[in-house]
Design a protein around this motif. Structure first.
Motif, PDB file in Angstrom:
ATOM      1  N   VAL A 227       2.873  -3.384 -10.506  1.00  0.00           N
ATOM      2  CA  VAL A 227       3.405  -2.044 -10.232  1.00  0.00           C
ATOM      3  C   VAL A 227       4.375  -2.146  -9.069  1.00  0.00           C
ATOM      4  CG1 VAL A 227       2.882   0.304  -9.464  1.00  0.00           C
ATOM      5  CG2 VAL A 227       1.362  -0.838 -11.101  1.00  0.00           C
ATOM      6  N   ILE A 228       5.564  -1.589  -9.233  1.00  0.00           N
ATOM      7  CA  ILE A 228       6.506  -1.401  -8.128  1.00  0.00           C
ATOM      8  C   ILE A 228       6.381   0.059  -7.717  1.00  0.00           C
ATOM      9  CG2 ILE A 228       8.901  -1.538  -7.375  1.00  0.00           C
ATOM     10  CD1 ILE A 228       9.375  -3.494  -9.725  1.00  0.00           C
ATOM     11  N   PRO A 229       5.767   0.352  -6.558  1.00  0.00           N
ATOM     12  CA  PRO A 229       5.444   1.740  -6.213  1.00  0.00           C
ATOM     13  C   PRO A 229       6.673   2.555  -5.837  1.00  0.00           C
ATOM     14  CG  PRO A 229       4.877   0.277  -4.406  1.00  0.00           C
ATOM     15  CD  PRO A 229       5.296  -0.609  -5.549  1.00  0.00           C
ATOM     16  N   ASP A 230       6.524   3.871  -5.933  1.00  0.00           N
ATOM     17  CA  ASP A 230       7.651   4.780  -5.682  1.00  0.00           C
ATOM     18  C   ASP A 230       7.931   4.995  -4.203  1.00  0.00           C
ATOM     19  OD1 ASP A 230       5.489   6.331  -4.955  1.00  0.00           O
ATOM     20  OD2 ASP A 230       6.063   8.077  -6.148  1.00  0.00           O
ATOM     21  N   GLN A 231       7.035   4.536  -3.331  1.00  0.00           N
ATOM     22  CA  GLN A 231       7.193   4.664  -1.876  1.00  0.00           C
ATOM     23  C   GLN A 231       7.233   6.117  -1.406  1.00  0.00           C
ATOM     24  OE1 GLN A 231      10.972   2.254  -1.187  1.00  0.00           O
ATOM     25  NE2 GLN A 231      10.712   2.354  -3.415  1.00  0.00           N
ATOM     26  N   GLY A 232       6.867   7.030  -2.271  1.00  0.00           N
ATOM     27  CA  GLY A 232       6.915   8.439  -1.899  1.00  0.00           C
ATOM     28  C   GLY A 232       8.315   9.003  -1.838  1.00  0.00           C
ATOM     29  N   LYS A 233       9.297   8.320  -2.415  1.00  0.00           N
ATOM     30  CA  LYS A 233      10.693   8.766  -2.359  1.00  0.00           C
ATOM     31  C   LYS A 233      11.023   9.699  -3.510  1.00  0.00           C
ATOM     32  CE  LYS A 233      12.820   4.673  -0.171  1.00  0.00           C
ATOM     33  NZ  LYS A 233      13.846   3.619  -0.390  1.00  0.00           N
ATOM     34  N   LEU A 234      11.855  10.679  -3.220  1.00  0.00           N
ATOM     35  CA  LEU A 234      12.356  11.576  -4.251  1.00  0.00           C
ATOM     36  C   LEU A 234      13.162  10.786  -5.281  1.00  0.00           C
ATOM     37  CD1 LEU A 234      12.819  14.591  -5.152  1.00  0.00           C
ATOM     38  CD2 LEU A 234      14.948  14.483  -3.831  1.00  0.00           C
ATOM     39  N   LEU A 235      12.888  11.023  -6.555  1.00  0.00           N
ATOM     40  CA  LEU A 235      13.604  10.418  -7.685  1.00  0.00           C
ATOM     41  C   LEU A 235      13.490   8.895  -7.722  1.00  0.00           C
ATOM     42  CD1 LEU A 235      16.782  12.682  -7.930  1.00  0.00           C
ATOM     43  CD2 LEU A 235      14.712  12.752  -9.304  1.00  0.00           C
ATOM     44  N   VAL A 236      12.364   8.392  -7.218  1.00  0.00           N
ATOM     45  CA  VAL A 236      11.995   6.994  -7.447  1.00  0.00           C
ATOM     46  C   VAL A 236      10.656   7.017  -8.175  1.00  0.00           C
ATOM     47  CG1 VAL A 236      11.351   4.786  -6.408  1.00  0.00           C
ATOM     48  CG2 VAL A 236      13.210   6.131  -5.422  1.00  0.00           C
ATOM     49  N   PRO A 237      10.569   6.418  -9.356  1.00  0.00           N
ATOM     50  CA  PRO A 237       9.308   6.438 -10.108  1.00  0.00           C
ATOM     51  C   PRO A 237       8.460   5.206  -9.806  1.00  0.00           C
ATOM     52  CG  PRO A 237      11.002   5.510 -11.491  1.00  0.00           C
ATOM     53  CD  PRO A 237      11.653   5.805 -10.145  1.00  0.00           C
ATOM     54  N   ASN A 238       7.207   5.259 -10.178  1.00  0.00           N
ATOM     55  CA  ASN A 238       6.394   4.050 -10.240  1.00  0.00           C
ATOM     56  C   ASN A 238       6.832   3.256 -11.475  1.00  0.00           C
ATOM     57  OD1 ASN A 238       4.629   4.498  -7.976  1.00  0.00           O
ATOM     58  ND2 ASN A 238       3.617   6.090  -9.196  1.00  0.00           N
ATOM     59  N   ILE A 239       7.034   1.974 -11.292  1.00  0.00           N
ATOM     60  CA  ILE A 239       7.555   1.121 -12.359  1.00  0.00           C
ATOM     61  C   ILE A 239       6.533   0.038 -12.676  1.00  0.00           C
ATOM     62  CG2 ILE A 239       9.337  -0.618 -12.877  1.00  0.00           C
ATOM     63  CD1 ILE A 239      11.255   1.186 -11.223  1.00  0.00           C
ATOM     64  N   GLY A 240       6.367  -0.280 -13.946  1.00  0.00           N
ATOM     65  CA  GLY A 240       5.397  -1.286 -14.360  1.00  0.00           C
ATOM     66  C   GLY A 240       6.042  -2.493 -15.014  1.00  0.00           C
ATOM     67  N   ILE A 241       5.400  -3.647 -14.859  1.00  0.00           N
ATOM     68  CA  ILE A 241       5.782  -4.867 -15.572  1.00  0.00           C
ATOM     69  C   ILE A 241       4.483  -5.490 -16.083  1.00  0.00           C
ATOM     70  CG2 ILE A 241       6.937  -7.105 -15.490  1.00  0.00           C
ATOM     71  CD1 ILE A 241       8.399  -6.127 -12.960  1.00  0.00           C
ATOM     72  N   VAL A 242       4.400  -5.717 -17.385  1.00  0.00           N
ATOM     73  CA  VAL A 242       3.204  -6.301 -18.003  1.00  0.00           C
ATOM     74  C   VAL A 242       3.614  -7.607 -18.671  1.00  0.00           C
ATOM     75  CG1 VAL A 242       1.300  -5.941 -19.603  1.00  0.00           C
ATOM     76  CG2 VAL A 242       2.301  -3.978 -18.412  1.00  0.00           C
ATOM     77  N   VAL A 243       2.951  -8.704 -18.292  1.00  0.00           N
ATOM     78  CA  VAL A 243       3.350 -10.036 -18.743  1.00  0.00           C
ATOM     79  C   VAL A 243       2.285 -10.609 -19.672  1.00  0.00           C
ATOM     80  CG1 VAL A 243       3.998 -12.373 -18.032  1.00  0.00           C
ATOM     81  CG2 VAL A 243       4.604 -10.405 -16.589  1.00  0.00           C
ATOM     82  N   GLY A 244       2.731 -11.077 -20.852  1.00  0.00           N
ATOM     83  CA  GLY A 244       1.854 -11.788 -21.784  1.00  0.00           C
ATOM     84  C   GLY A 244       2.249 -13.249 -21.868  1.00  0.00           C
ATOM     85  N   GLU A 245       1.711 -13.934 -22.849  1.00  0.00           N
ATOM     86  CA  GLU A 245       1.967 -15.372 -22.965  1.00  0.00           C
ATOM     87  C   GLU A 245       3.408 -15.675 -23.349  1.00  0.00           C
ATOM     88  OE1 GLU A 245      -0.881 -16.734 -25.772  1.00  0.00           O
ATOM     89  OE2 GLU A 245      -2.612 -16.389 -24.450  1.00  0.00           O
ATOM     90  N   HIS A 246       4.004 -14.839 -24.221  1.00  0.00           N
ATOM     91  CA  HIS A 246       5.363 -15.146 -24.667  1.00  0.00           C
ATOM     92  C   HIS A 246       6.365 -14.025 -24.405  1.00  0.00           C
ATOM     93  CE1 HIS A 246       4.665 -12.536 -28.129  1.00  0.00           C
ATOM     94  NE2 HIS A 246       3.646 -13.287 -28.529  1.00  0.00           N
ATOM     95  N   SER A 247       5.880 -12.834 -23.986  1.00  0.00           N
ATOM     96  CA  SER A 247       6.782 -11.698 -23.772  1.00  0.00           C
ATOM     97  C   SER A 247       6.306 -10.878 -22.582  1.00  0.00           C
ATOM     98  CB  SER A 247       6.851 -10.806 -25.018  1.00  0.00           C
ATOM     99  OG  SER A 247       7.263 -11.524 -26.155  1.00  0.00           O
ATOM    100  N   ALA A 248       7.202 -10.036 -22.085  1.00  0.00           N
ATOM    101  CA  ALA A 248       6.863  -9.131 -20.985  1.00  0.00           C
ATOM    102  C   ALA A 248       7.470  -7.761 -21.266  1.00  0.00           C
ATOM    103  CB  ALA A 248       7.360  -9.674 -19.648  1.00  0.00           C
ATOM    104  N   LEU A 249       6.792  -6.729 -20.808  1.00  0.00           N
ATOM    105  CA  LEU A 249       7.225  -5.343 -21.002  1.00  0.00           C
ATOM    106  C   LEU A 249       7.514  -4.712 -19.649  1.00  0.00           C
ATOM    107  CD1 LEU A 249       7.557  -2.738 -22.781  1.00  0.00           C
ATOM    108  CD2 LEU A 249       5.120  -2.324 -22.353  1.00  0.00           C
ATOM    109  N   VAL A 250       8.688  -4.103 -19.504  1.00  0.00           N
ATOM    110  CA  VAL A 250       9.046  -3.328 -18.320  1.00  0.00           C
ATOM    111  C   VAL A 250       8.895  -1.852 -18.659  1.00  0.00           C
ATOM    112  CG1 VAL A 250      10.878  -2.772 -16.667  1.00  0.00           C
ATOM    113  CG2 VAL A 250      10.651  -5.107 -17.547  1.00  0.00           C
ATOM    114  N   ILE A 251       8.289  -1.095 -17.742  1.00  0.00           N
ATOM    115  CA  ILE A 251       8.026   0.330 -17.964  1.00  0.00           C
ATOM    116  C   ILE A 251       8.799   1.131 -16.927  1.00  0.00           C
ATOM    117  CG2 ILE A 251       6.247   2.115 -18.136  1.00  0.00           C
ATOM    118  CD1 ILE A 251       4.267  -0.380 -18.472  1.00  0.00           C
TER     119      ILE A 251
END
Length: 437
Positions: free
Chosen positions: A41-65
């Motif tokens: 998780v890349i946190p939003d730091q409490g900033k306006l118009l910054v979202p919490n962002i996710g990265i999920v890593v598997g064996e052969h692929s990764a998903l950015v949220i």
């Protein structure tokens, strides 16, 4: 509006906006935290118009949220994803079309397979420029990060559900319907029971319903929250605010229910919006003084007012008429009869739900079954009247869990045996053991 002047506060550039001064909405990828193996998780730091962002890593692929606001933030997030994913195949998905969540997508256009649901894709095309224009109007770095709208369409579109295999890890993308927007999506990791909820849930922030949004509808959002609860998440990453647990879903459900009931009561009493708005806003803020974005409460009240203003009296009358037909009672006797059986709270909820459903003119077989059984049970009908409706419900896709939930609501709020009798009859018809045995 021209770019607003900016000021410097320590090492943080500040934006002067019509709402005050806020830090530049830049994603700080150095704050990346691994909350479970391969889940970041890349946190939003409490900033306006910054979202919490996710990265999920598997064996052969990764998903950015989600991406952050504009191409520059998208490039930061892409770089962070490459740091943890290496040369794995990249996917990008966005929780909804709003600019701080989705308009960093241009940075991913040649680097990732972009996925979202069909409703979100359509809403991006229809509303993306309008929403980005509102952010540019804030001036400063808000405008600078969106010099123009770069609409990147998804490579893969799904309707309601998609399971994505990253290699040794399956991630579930789910669109349960409209709430905050028309195309809201959650990302769920079933093995870890981690949910990325987007702005369907924001921690210690007032939920945002806009009257002009295609997704507007507190009733739909409440249905969606019930669907989220059924996933039983242990960790919830909201669109904004600190990560937490499933209690946030309950908090939002309580908030929207209280607000909706307040608007409904004011409209039934004939109180004009301008009179009840400040009182209801004060009521919603009570006990939530540490919640941010209190100004959005006014938008939400206005949106719910618009949602319910389509003849609340007519909808109430429709509910009484429909239930009266089920119970073979004159409409003017329905509410009094039900109130005696189950108490005023549940009786009022059943009449409103029935009126809302029939007034919309579109009822699924599940809707008809649940409302018919609730009306019959609340009116004190004997099991032999309930049995055919329960059998029909079980054959048309209504789940035993949904029927039990309705019976439990009747049992909790009624002081009469309506709920217990209904639950027993449901279990007998379903061939299940009697509750409690």
């Amino acid at each position: 509006m021209n770019d607003a002047p900016s000021a410097t506060c320590g090492h943080e550039r500040m934006n002067a906006t019509p709402f005050g001064e806020f830090p530049a909405p830049l994603v700080d990828t150095t704050l990346r935290e691994e909350i479970a193996r391969g889940v970041f998780v890349i946190p939003d730091q409490g900033k306006l118009l910054v979202p919490n962002i996710g990265i999920v890593v598997g064996e052969h692929s990764a998903l950015v949220i989600d991406t952050g606001l504009g191409r520059a933030n998208g490039e930061r997030v892409l770089s962070a994803a490459r740091e943890v994913a290496g040369d794995r195949r990249l996917y990008l998905t966005t929780t909804h079309f709003h600019a701080e969540h989705a308009m960093g997508a241009p940075a991913f256009a040649d680097e990732a397979t972009i996925i979202c649901n069909r409703s979100q894709r359509d809403e991006l095309l229809a509303e993306g420029e309008r929403h980005a224009g509102g952010i540019r109007a804030l001036g400063g770095d808000f405008a600078g990060l969106l010099p123009d709208v770069e609409t990147v369409l998804p490579d893969l579109v799904y309707d309601s559900a998609l399971d994505l295999d990253l290699g040794g890890r399956v991630v579930q993308l789910r669109h349960f319907g409209p709430g905050h927007t028309a195309g809201d999506q959650i990302v769920f990791l079933p093995d870890e029971q981690i949910m990325f909820a987007g702005d369907l849930l924001e921690n210690k922030q007032h939920p945002v319903l806009e009257a002009e949004s295609a997704g507007n509808g507190s009733a739909k959002w409440l249905d969606l929250l019930r669907a989220l609860e059924r996933l039983h998440p242990k960790v919830v990453i909201p669109g904004h605010g600190n990560s937490t647990d499933a209690s946030l879903i309950s908090d939002y459900r309580t908030y929207l229910t209280d607000l909706r009931d307040g608007v409904q009561a004011a409209q039934e009493a004939g109180t004009p919006l301008e009179e009840y708005l400040p009182l209801l806003m004060a009521s919603m803020a009570e006990g939530r003084l540490d919640w941010a974005n209190a100004g959005f409460a006014a938008l939400t009240v206005d949106a719910v007012h618009t949602e319910l203003a389509d003849g609340p009296g007519r909808r109430w009358t429709t509910g009484l008429d429909v239930i009266g037909r089920e119970l073979a009672l004159p409409a003017d006797q329905v509410f009094a009869t039900m109130r005696e059986q189950v108490g005023e709270l549940v009786a009022r909820q059943i009449v409103r739900a029935t009126g809302d459903a029939w007034s919309d003119g579109v009822l699924t077989p599940r809707d008809r079954s649940l409302i018919s059984i609730a009306a019959l049970a609340a009116g004190g009908s004997a099991p032999e009247w309930l049995r055919p409706h329960i059998r029909l419900a079980l054959t048309n896709g209504t789940t035993l869990e949904e029927l039990e939930g309705m019976a439990a609501l009747l049992a909790v709020y009624s002081g009469a045996p309506a709920g217990a009798v209904t639950a027993l009859t449901i279990h007998q018809e379903a061939g299940k053991p009697t509750p409690g045995n």
